[in-house]
Every structure is written in structure tokens, then in C-alpha cells.
Design a protein around this motif. Structure first.
Motif, PDB file in Angstrom:
ATOM      1  N   TRP A 157     -14.797  13.943   4.215  1.00 27.42           N
ATOM      2  CA  TRP A 157     -13.585  14.739   4.365  1.00 27.42           C
ATOM      3  C   TRP A 157     -12.391  13.908   3.913  1.00 27.42           C
ATOM      4  CZ3 TRP A 157     -16.675  13.930   8.834  1.00 27.42           C
ATOM      5  CH2 TRP A 157     -16.222  12.943   9.712  1.00 27.42           C
ATOM      6  N   ASP A 158     -11.271  14.573   3.706  1.00 26.22           N
ATOM      7  CA  ASP A 158     -10.128  13.965   3.028  1.00 26.22           C
ATOM      8  C   ASP A 158      -9.648  12.674   3.683  1.00 26.22           C
ATOM      9  OD1 ASP A 158     -10.149  15.921   1.157  1.00 26.22           O
ATOM     10  OD2 ASP A 158      -8.415  17.021   1.916  1.00 26.22           O
ATOM     11  N   GLU A 159      -9.692  12.611   5.015  1.00 26.76           N
ATOM     12  CA  GLU A 159      -9.170  11.431   5.696  1.00 26.76           C
ATOM     13  C   GLU A 159      -9.880  10.153   5.254  1.00 26.76           C
ATOM     14  OE1 GLU A 159      -9.753  14.284   7.060  1.00 26.76           O
ATOM     15  OE2 GLU A 159      -7.768  14.885   7.801  1.00 26.76           O
ATOM     16  N   MET A 160     -11.130  10.280   4.828  1.00 25.16           N
ATOM     17  CA  MET A 160     -11.882   9.097   4.410  1.00 25.16           C
ATOM     18  C   MET A 160     -11.350   8.497   3.113  1.00 25.16           C
ATOM     19  SD  MET A 160     -15.800  10.163   5.208  1.00 25.16           S
ATOM     20  CE  MET A 160     -16.335  10.625   6.844  1.00 25.16           C
ATOM     21  N   LEU A 161     -10.604   9.282   2.340  1.00 23.27           N
ATOM     22  CA  LEU A 161     -10.063   8.764   1.085  1.00 23.27           C
ATOM     23  C   LEU A 161      -9.064   7.640   1.334  1.00 23.27           C
ATOM     24  CD1 LEU A 161      -9.453  12.148  -0.772  1.00 23.27           C
ATOM     25  CD2 LEU A 161     -11.242  10.487  -1.278  1.00 23.27           C
ATOM     26  N   TRP A 162      -8.489   7.606   2.530  1.00 27.67           N
ATOM     27  CA  TRP A 162      -7.476   6.595   2.847  1.00 27.67           C
ATOM     28  C   TRP A 162      -8.090   5.307   3.392  1.00 27.67           C
ATOM     29  CZ3 TRP A 162      -6.074  11.520   2.286  1.00 27.67           C
ATOM     30  CH2 TRP A 162      -4.811  11.803   1.765  1.00 27.67           C
ATOM     31  N   SER A 163      -9.387   5.294   3.638  1.00 25.79           N
ATOM     32  CA  SER A 163     -10.014   4.124   4.230  1.00 25.79           C
ATOM     33  C   SER A 163     -10.036   2.970   3.237  1.00 25.79           C
ATOM     34  CB  SER A 163     -11.447   4.450   4.661  1.00 25.79           C
ATOM     35  OG  SER A 163     -12.084   3.285   5.138  1.00 25.79           O
ATOM     36  N   MET A 220      -4.532  -7.898  -5.363  1.00 21.79           N
ATOM     37  CA  MET A 220      -5.792  -7.862  -4.628  1.00 21.79           C
ATOM     38  C   MET A 220      -6.622  -6.648  -5.035  1.00 21.79           C
ATOM     39  SD  MET A 220      -6.376  -7.893  -0.499  1.00 21.79           S
ATOM     40  CE  MET A 220      -5.460  -6.358  -0.273  1.00 21.79           C
ATOM     41  N   VAL A 221      -7.893  -6.906  -5.332  1.00 12.26           N
ATOM     42  CA  VAL A 221      -8.831  -5.823  -5.608  1.00 12.26           C
ATOM     43  C   VAL A 221      -9.421  -5.392  -4.269  1.00 12.26           C
ATOM     44  CG1 VAL A 221     -10.895  -5.114  -6.855  1.00 12.26           C
ATOM     45  CG2 VAL A 221      -9.356  -6.810  -7.861  1.00 12.26           C
ATOM     46  N   GLN A 222      -9.072  -4.209  -3.828  1.00 14.26           N
ATOM     47  CA  GLN A 222      -9.522  -3.751  -2.518  1.00 14.26           C
ATOM     48  C   GLN A 222     -10.992  -3.337  -2.562  1.00 14.26           C
ATOM     49  OE1 GLN A 222      -6.448  -1.810   0.133  1.00 14.26           O
ATOM     50  NE2 GLN A 222      -5.968  -0.803  -1.799  1.00 14.26           N
ATOM     51  N   ILE A 223     -11.740  -3.799  -1.583  1.00 10.16           N
ATOM     52  CA  ILE A 223     -13.133  -3.375  -1.444  1.00 10.16           C
ATOM     53  C   ILE A 223     -13.137  -2.234  -0.442  1.00 10.16           C
ATOM     54  CG2 ILE A 223     -15.469  -4.069  -0.826  1.00 10.16           C
ATOM     55  CD1 ILE A 223     -14.696  -6.930  -1.536  1.00 10.16           C
ATOM     56  N   ARG A 224     -13.162  -1.045  -0.966  1.00  9.46           N
ATOM     57  CA  ARG A 224     -13.072   0.123  -0.108  1.00  9.46           C
ATOM     58  C   ARG A 224     -14.459   0.505   0.399  1.00  9.46           C
ATOM     59  NH1 ARG A 224      -7.839   2.113  -1.339  1.00  9.46           N
ATOM     60  NH2 ARG A 224      -8.228   4.150  -0.459  1.00  9.46           N
ATOM     61  N   ASN A 225     -14.508   1.419   1.342  1.00 12.42           N
ATOM     62  CA  ASN A 225     -15.788   1.811   1.934  1.00 12.42           C
ATOM     63  C   ASN A 225     -16.772   2.277   0.874  1.00 12.42           C
ATOM     64  OD1 ASN A 225     -15.106   1.198   4.509  1.00 12.42           O
ATOM     65  ND2 ASN A 225     -14.572   3.263   5.127  1.00 12.42           N
ATOM     66  N   CYS A 226     -18.003   1.802   0.979  1.00 13.68           N
ATOM     67  CA  CYS A 226     -19.005   2.097  -0.049  1.00 13.68           C
ATOM     68  C   CYS A 226     -19.831   3.327   0.333  1.00 13.68           C
ATOM     69  CB  CYS A 226     -19.904   0.888  -0.271  1.00 13.68           C
ATOM     70  SG  CYS A 226     -20.719   0.308   1.223  1.00 13.68           S
ATOM     71  N   HIS A 227     -19.164   4.383   0.719  1.00 15.52           N
ATOM     72  CA  HIS A 227     -19.863   5.637   0.975  1.00 15.52           C
ATOM     73  C   HIS A 227     -19.038   6.767   0.380  1.00 15.52           C
ATOM     74  CE1 HIS A 227     -17.138   7.306   4.056  1.00 15.52           C
ATOM     75  NE2 HIS A 227     -16.939   6.055   4.384  1.00 15.52           N
ATOM     76  N   ILE A 228     -19.677   7.875   0.137  1.00 13.68           N
ATOM     77  CA  ILE A 228     -18.978   9.020  -0.442  1.00 13.68           C
ATOM     78  C   ILE A 228     -18.099   9.655   0.626  1.00 13.68           C
ATOM     79  CG2 ILE A 228     -19.272  11.298  -1.481  1.00 13.68           C
ATOM     80  CD1 ILE A 228     -21.952  10.287  -2.588  1.00 13.68           C
ATOM     81  N   PRO A 229     -16.815   9.827   0.368  1.00 10.77           N
ATOM     82  CA  PRO A 229     -15.954  10.477   1.365  1.00 10.77           C
ATOM     83  C   PRO A 229     -16.436  11.892   1.660  1.00 10.77           C
ATOM     84  CG  PRO A 229     -14.647   9.425  -0.357  1.00 10.77           C
ATOM     85  CD  PRO A 229     -16.063   9.407  -0.819  1.00 10.77           C
ATOM     86  N   LEU A 236       0.838  -1.195   0.000  1.00 10.88           N
ATOM     87  CA  LEU A 236       0.000   0.000   0.000  1.00 10.88           C
ATOM     88  C   LEU A 236       0.873   1.246   0.000  1.00 10.88           C
ATOM     89  CD1 LEU A 236      -2.770  -0.894   2.629  1.00 10.88           C
ATOM     90  CD2 LEU A 236      -2.783  -1.286   0.163  1.00 10.88           C
ATOM     91  N   ASN A 237       0.425   2.259  -0.712  1.00 10.59           N
ATOM     92  CA  ASN A 237       1.114   3.545  -0.703  1.00 10.59           C
ATOM     93  C   ASN A 237       0.388   4.467   0.277  1.00 10.59           C
ATOM     94  OD1 ASN A 237       1.965   6.262  -1.318  1.00 10.59           O
ATOM     95  ND2 ASN A 237       2.796   5.488  -3.237  1.00 10.59           N
ATOM     96  N   PRO A 238       0.996   4.765   1.427  1.00 11.14           N
ATOM     97  CA  PRO A 238       0.289   5.534   2.459  1.00 11.14           C
ATOM     98  C   PRO A 238       0.026   6.983   2.077  1.00 11.14           C
ATOM     99  CG  PRO A 238       2.586   5.226   3.054  1.00 11.14           C
ATOM    100  CD  PRO A 238       2.359   4.402   1.833  1.00 11.14           C
ATOM    101  N   VAL A 239       0.705   7.482   1.060  1.00 11.58           N
ATOM    102  CA  VAL A 239       0.470   8.858   0.613  1.00 11.58           C
ATOM    103  C   VAL A 239      -0.634   8.894  -0.439  1.00 11.58           C
ATOM    104  CG1 VAL A 239       1.508  10.885  -0.475  1.00 11.58           C
ATOM    105  CG2 VAL A 239       2.834   9.515   1.141  1.00 11.58           C
ATOM    106  N   LEU A 240      -0.619   7.938  -1.344  1.00 12.79           N
ATOM    107  CA  LEU A 240      -1.619   7.884  -2.414  1.00 12.79           C
ATOM    108  C   LEU A 240      -2.849   7.106  -1.948  1.00 12.79           C
ATOM    109  CD1 LEU A 240       0.691   7.249  -5.508  1.00 12.79           C
ATOM    110  CD2 LEU A 240      -0.493   9.365  -4.910  1.00 12.79           C
ATOM    111  N   TRP A 241      -3.497   7.599  -0.921  1.00 17.23           N
ATOM    112  CA  TRP A 241      -4.802   7.098  -0.465  1.00 17.23           C
ATOM    113  C   TRP A 241      -4.807   5.602  -0.151  1.00 17.23           C
ATOM    114  CZ3 TRP A 241      -4.503   9.155  -5.603  1.00 17.23           C
ATOM    115  CH2 TRP A 241      -4.526  10.548  -5.629  1.00 17.23           C
ATOM    116  N   ASN A 242      -3.676   5.059   0.293  1.00 14.58           N
ATOM    117  CA  ASN A 242      -3.559   3.623   0.574  1.00 14.58           C
ATOM    118  C   ASN A 242      -3.849   2.766  -0.658  1.00 14.58           C
ATOM    119  OD1 ASN A 242      -2.652   3.526   3.257  1.00 14.58           O
ATOM    120  ND2 ASN A 242      -4.710   3.841   4.056  1.00 14.58           N
TER     121      ASN A 242
END
Length: 241
Positions: free
Chosen positions: A213-219, A202-211, A171-177
């Protein structure tokens, strides 16, 4: 409805600021929302502005006056060449490489990119004629990093990294994980994505909600679900289990 959204917006935590008090800033008159840029010496500050505009003459004049041609110019640690590559200023890229003799591969940005990676990510490469910046830099001896190869869909370069032990799911911790698959998908590189999947990407299943604030982009969604934090099922900023 608008009142509900206004209440939600007002309940959001105040954004943190990297700026010190006004009296502690080296250049208090600057306020570009980037404390790194605002703290640059005058020549480098103007060099960043000239690079963003693609102004070759201004860039040349500033370098003649002593500006550092390989200096990081913003909080992302982008050099003049990286900025030109990201914004598609092909003439400026050629000038910096051929006339100013900038370091093509040495500087690395905060996200781990070289200059060529910015060009590849922004599609400034074949088959987009007249803006084949990445191809030009390769002709000068540069090559993609792992992340740049995935964004640009360079399957041969990706395979070279994998054969030399690269973790395909790093994972790239700067580029939104993002991992390699995320980069290939974001870059629209279908063949690279297929290649990565076939080798265990691996195809990541990221959170299925609209971010919101910015911190949510890394979830990434695994043990990091905003919804579960709000429900109190997982620990979060406001919930301790």
C-alpha cells in the motif's frame, strides 16, 4: 493461491478518506478522489479540467471570466502552469507565460516544485525536441529548485545549491522520502548521481519488498523495515515494544 491473495487483500486496513460527510461538502456531486479539487469554486474547477486537457481556448475563456490564473487546483497544489508543464502541453505553457502573464516561479507545489521542476522531472527538456519546456522556462528567467535540479540532472544548479549550504542528504517527505540521489536515479541522470556521490550523497537502501500500500513507498529501510515490524522486532502499527 488466489484465495490466499484474496484473504491478504481483505485483511488490509481500509483506506482513510479525506472526504467529509456528503451533506458537508460544498459540491456533493463531485467525486474525483481529491477533496481539494472537488471543493474548488466552479471557475477554478473547470480551469483544472481545461489545463489537464491542454485546451488553450477554454483556459483563456475561464481566465477572462475571472478564474485565478495562479490558483492551486488540486491536493498537490499545482497551478495551471504546473499542470501544463507536467503533462507536456508546450503550447499551453507558452500561452500562459506570454499571453496570460502567469507567475512562473512564485507558486510552490506541495512537494516543493516550481513549474519548471515538473517539466524537468518529466523529461520535457533538451535533447527531447519539440517539448523543451524546461529550457523555455529558463529562457524566461525561471530556474530549478533543489529537487528539480536533481530530477533533471542539472549539475551546475546542484553545485550552486551545495555551495550555498544545501544539505545533500535532505529528505523530501512528500516525494516518498527521496533524497538527492534518489531523485537523480529516478530521473535517469547518471552524471548527476555520480556528482552527488562524489560529494557525499547517500545511496539509500530502501526496503527490499514490493510496496503493498502507498504508505510503504515512504519507507527508507533504516529503523523502518516492514518485515521487522511484521516479525515484532520493531514497533509498527500493530506492534508495540
Amino acid at each position: 493461491m488466489s484465495a490466499m491473495f484474496a484473504e491478504l487483500f481483505n485483511s488490509l486496513p481500509a483506506p482513510t478518506s479525506d472526504y467529509p460527510p456528503l451533506e458537508e461538502r460544498p459540491y456533493p456531486e463531485r467525486n474525483t478522489a481529491d477533496i481539494f479539487r472537488d471543493s474548488l469554486p466552479e471557475l477554478e474547477f473547470r480551469l483544472e479540467e481545461a489545463s489537464v486537457k491542454g485546451d488553450i481556448q477554454e483556459v483563456h475563456d475561464l481566465l477572462q471570466k475571472g478564474a485565478d490564473k495562479n490558483a492551486p487546483l488540486d491536493k498537490e497544489l499545482k497551478t495551471p502552469l504546473m499542470i501544463a508543464c507536467q503533462l507536456g502541453w508546450f503550447s499551453l505553457v507558452k500561452w500562459l507565460v506570454e499571453m496570460e502573464d502567469v507567475d512562473i516561479d512564485g507558486p510552490i507545489s506541495r512537494c516543493g516544485f516550481r513549474a519548471i521542476d515538473f517539466a524537468g522531472k518529466e523529461q520535457f527538456r533538451w535533447p527531447n525536441e519539440d517539448v523543451e519546456i524546461a529550457d523555455y522556462l529558463r529562457s524566461k528567467g525561471s530556474n530549478y529548485t533543489w529537487w528539480g535540479a536533481c530530477f533533471a540532472g542539472d549539475v551546475r544548479r546542484i553545485d550552486e545549491y551545495l555551495q550555498n549550504g544545501q544539505d545533500i542528504n535532505e529528505l523530501n517527505p512528500v516525494l516518498w522520502n527521496y533524497n538527492a540521489m534518489d531523485c537523480a536515479i529516478h530521473g535517469g541522470c547518471g552524471k548527476a548521481a555520480q556528482f552527488l556521490v562524489a560529494r557525499g550523497g547517500m545511496v539509500q537502501i530502501r526496503n527490499c519488498h514490493i510496496p503493498i500500500w502507498d504508505e510503504m513507498l515512504w519507507s527508507v529501510g533504516r529503523g523502518d523495515a516492514f518485515m521487522y515490524k511484521e516479525w515484532g522486532i520493531e514497533e509498527g502499527a500493530f506492534t508495540k515494544i
